[in-house]
Design an enzyme around this catalytic site. Structure first.
Site, PDB file in Angstrom:
ATOM      1  N   LYS A   1       3.718  -7.098  10.313  1.00 37.21           N
ATOM      2  CA  LYS A   1       3.649  -6.280   9.089  1.00 37.21           C
ATOM      3  C   LYS A   1       5.048  -5.795   8.737  1.00 37.21           C
ATOM      4  O   LYS A   1       5.800  -5.386   9.631  1.00 37.21           O
ATOM      5  CB  LYS A   1       2.710  -5.085   9.317  1.00 37.21           C
ATOM      6  CG  LYS A   1       2.467  -4.247   8.056  1.00 37.21           C
ATOM      7  CD  LYS A   1       1.474  -3.111   8.294  1.00 37.21           C
ATOM      8  CE  LYS A   1       1.181  -2.349   7.002  1.00 37.21           C
ATOM      9  NZ  LYS A   1       0.188  -1.263   7.185  1.00 37.21           N
TER      10      LYS A   1
ATOM     11  N   SER B   1      -3.649  -0.790   3.902  1.00 36.32           N
ATOM     12  CA  SER B   1      -2.377  -1.337   3.481  1.00 36.32           C
ATOM     13  C   SER B   1      -1.963  -2.580   4.263  1.00 36.32           C
ATOM     14  O   SER B   1      -1.029  -3.261   3.864  1.00 36.32           O
ATOM     15  CB  SER B   1      -1.285  -0.275   3.649  1.00 36.32           C
ATOM     16  OG  SER B   1      -1.088   0.029   5.026  1.00 36.32           O
TER      17      SER B   1
ATOM     18  N   SER C   1      -5.863   1.847   7.434  1.00 40.50           N
ATOM     19  CA  SER C   1      -5.148   0.652   6.976  1.00 40.50           C
ATOM     20  C   SER C   1      -5.182  -0.535   7.928  1.00 40.50           C
ATOM     21  O   SER C   1      -4.722  -1.613   7.570  1.00 40.50           O
ATOM     22  CB  SER C   1      -3.682   0.986   6.673  1.00 40.50           C
ATOM     23  OG  SER C   1      -3.585   1.635   5.440  1.00 40.50           O
TER      24      SER C   1
END
Lengths: 492, 95
Positions: free
Chosen positions: A79, A159, A183
């Protein structure tokens, strides 16, 4: 030869150790998949192909010599919230576009220590603020799943939308992610993958781009519960560079997956039945209770009376902390700087106006408001008191139960653009996940079924602080009972 | 305590985010919606409750006040919008 990109992380690591295939082979297979899928799915914001091949060859050399760590040669996606030395880390924001950290986050350093290979950086909501990946400055990520009643492109959630989409679409074996209000778990539920947020303090926050420091926690998104356990074990460590890092050993959680759950008491909170919850979610939850009962668990009705206040509490605490954390983006030392400004204040204000997207600006303004003179006690301090009430709710039930079972999300994945107009509608997506962040507890989402349109749905297991072992144990039992939810068909 | 455009202007300034005039009213509307929803927290009895500032049950670790790292001028400046001679270069700020 079998398609190496279909393997679980565990099978891949075992195959690499047995020299059934090389790291370079599996790495190239993923790079080929990424090349084909990424123009459509937009899961990666940067593919570090050369670096991946270099790391894979180094892994192969170690494997040939009979050496190597527990993840040796396994290609992962990272990420874009985790700082990676020499590789752009933008956290989904124009403010950080082009930022190349001269240091490595502790979580990713742990993965490289254990032999993992980096394929690239994964798309995310800007500064991790969002539940659909639509706030990314690099554009939305598309869910590889499609409803069988419509051709509309769906969100993978946020997210960590890039992480979830990449794992579901075979663009990496597993991925790192982060969870401030859900998330990791919400996108895992939307993509038929497994995602766990560990106890706060288990994973170091050093080198993670900060959103809300008292809530942010790193974790993995993977294809199976065992894979998630394997990756989380590698990610967690005590880190003197993070003052909230817990100085305790990290267990090998993969040993917990597959252990019998007989005799465990599973709490089912009455407050998690929400208005307008789709029948498919109700049924999924009931199925989960039945499966655990069949496996020998006792289902115990419990009450967490302050649940309904968790989201409003979160939407004070998180923006308040964000307004403090994101004050560092002033255009002076790094990040975007506006040109042609008239004064110092104008420079700050213009740099931040140009660099941040609308959702980030909205939350920073809310954060500044609830921290401002006159409202600090009424909003911020009150929210911190309610936060304690929410944490105490959990403390009270641990005498009665060993873990808690809830749905992961109030719905299946929705179409891109569906909720963008109304921030409140978007915030409600985190209704089942956010309590675990406020209380610092571990929570996992396990794929447990599909809705009438064939879209995946997840069940969540919340555990006691530091008791990830039980969480993995129960998650493993759910995974086994639920069976495979299937894989998305390749339409890209 | 409804937020009006003037309040948005003031708070946006506190947050150092330039906000054009035509965004003030829409933002006020959005913020009022969110704050009205947040107002349900006033229902909770928080009498005598200590604010929860951390969910880590440990005392904050302190370390010895010694230099453990440093001498990384190039690294520190590597991402600066502008730098020269080992310093950040900023626009002239003295009026």
């Amino acid at each position: 030869m079998t398609d190496l990109t279909q393997l679980t992380l565990k099978a891949a690591v075992d195959g690499l150790k047995a020299k059934a295939f090389s790291s370079e082979e599996i790495t190239r297979a993923f790079l080929t998949n990424i090349e084909a899928a990424n123009p459509v799915l937009n899961a990666y914001v940067e593919v570090t192909a050369d670096k991946a091949i270099d790391m894979a060859r180094a892994s192969d050399a170690r494997l040939q010599a009979g050496q190597g760590g527990v993840l040796e040669g396994a290609p992962l996606g990272i990420k874009d919230l985790f700082c990676t030395e020499g590789v752009q880390t933008a956290a989904g924001s124009n403010m950080l576009r082009g930022f190349v950290p001269p240091y490595e986050s502790t979580v990713t350093a742990n993965l490289w220590r254990d032999g993992a290979v980096m394929l690239g950086k994964l798309n995310m909501d800007e500064f991790a603020m969002g539940s659909s990946n639509e706030t990314s400055a690099f554009g939305p990520v598309v869910n590889p799943w499609k409803s069988n009643s419509s051709n509309a492109e769906l969100t993978p959630g946020g997210s960590s939308g890039g992480s979830a989409s990449a794992v579901a679409a075979d663009l990496c074996l597993a991925a790192t992610a982060s969870d401030t209000g859900g998330s990791i778990r919400q996108p895992a539920a939307f993509t038929g993958t497994v995602g766990i947020k560990p106890t706060y303090g288990r994973a170091s926050r050093y080198g993670m781009v900060a959103f809300a420091s008292s809530l942010d926690q790193a974790g993995p998104i993977a294809r199976t519960v065992e894979d998630a356990a394997l990756l989380l074990t590698s990610m967690c460590s005590f880190d003197p560079k993070d003052s909230t890092s817990l100085d305790i050993p990290t267990p090998d959680w993969s040993a917990s997956v597959g252990r019998s759950v007989k005799g465990l008491r599973i709490g089912v909170p009455s407050e998690y039945v929400v208005d307008g919850m789709p029948d498919a979610i109700q049924k999924l939850w009931a199925d989960g209770m039945d499966w655990l009962k069949d496996a020998g668990c006792e289902i115990v009705p419990i009450s967490l009376p302050h649940t309904k206040y968790a989201l409003p509490t979160y939407y004070i605490v998180a923006p308040a902390e964000a307004s403090s954390n994101l004050a560092r983006y002033d255009g002076m030392r790094f990040g975007h700087r506006a040109e042609g400004t008239a004064s110092l204040t104008d420079l700050y204000e213009s740099s931040r106006a140009e660099g941040f997207g609308n959702e980030v600006k909205r939350r920073l303004i809310i954060g500044a408001y609830v921290l401002s003179a006159g409202f600090y006690d009424a909003y911020y301090v009150r929210a911190l008191k309610v936060r304690r009430r929410i944490a105490e709710d959990f403390d009270r039930v641990w005498d009665q139960v060993d873990a808690i079972l809830t749905p992961s999300t109030p719905s299946a994945a929705f179409a891109l653009g569906d909720k963008q107009i109304d921030p409140l509608q978007m915030y409600l997506n985190d209704i089942f996940t956010v309590t675990a962040n406020l209380a610092g507890l571990p929570g996992i989402s396990v794929p447990a079924g599909v809705d009438a349109n064939g879209l995946p749905l997840g069940l969540q297991v919340i555990g006691k602080a530091l008791d990830e072992a039980t969480v993995f144990q129960v998650a493993g039992a759910l995974e086994k009972a639920a069976g495979a939810v299937g894989r998305p068909e390749r339409w890209w | 305590m409804a937020i009006d455009a003037a309040t948005v202007r003031k708070v946006a300034h506190l947050a150092r985010i330039k906000t054009p005039d035509d965004r003030l009213e829409p933002l006020a509307g959005e913020l009022n919606g969110i704050l009205a929803w947040i107002d349900q927290l006033s229902e909770v009895d928080v009498e005598g409750v200590e604010p929860m500032t951390s969910n880590v049950a440990q005392v904050l670790r302190l370390r010895d006040d010694v230099v453990t790292d440093g001498g990384k001028v190039a690294d520190v400046l590597a991402n600066a919008p502008r730098s020269a001679d080992g310093f950040f270069v900023v626009p002239k700020v003295v009026e």
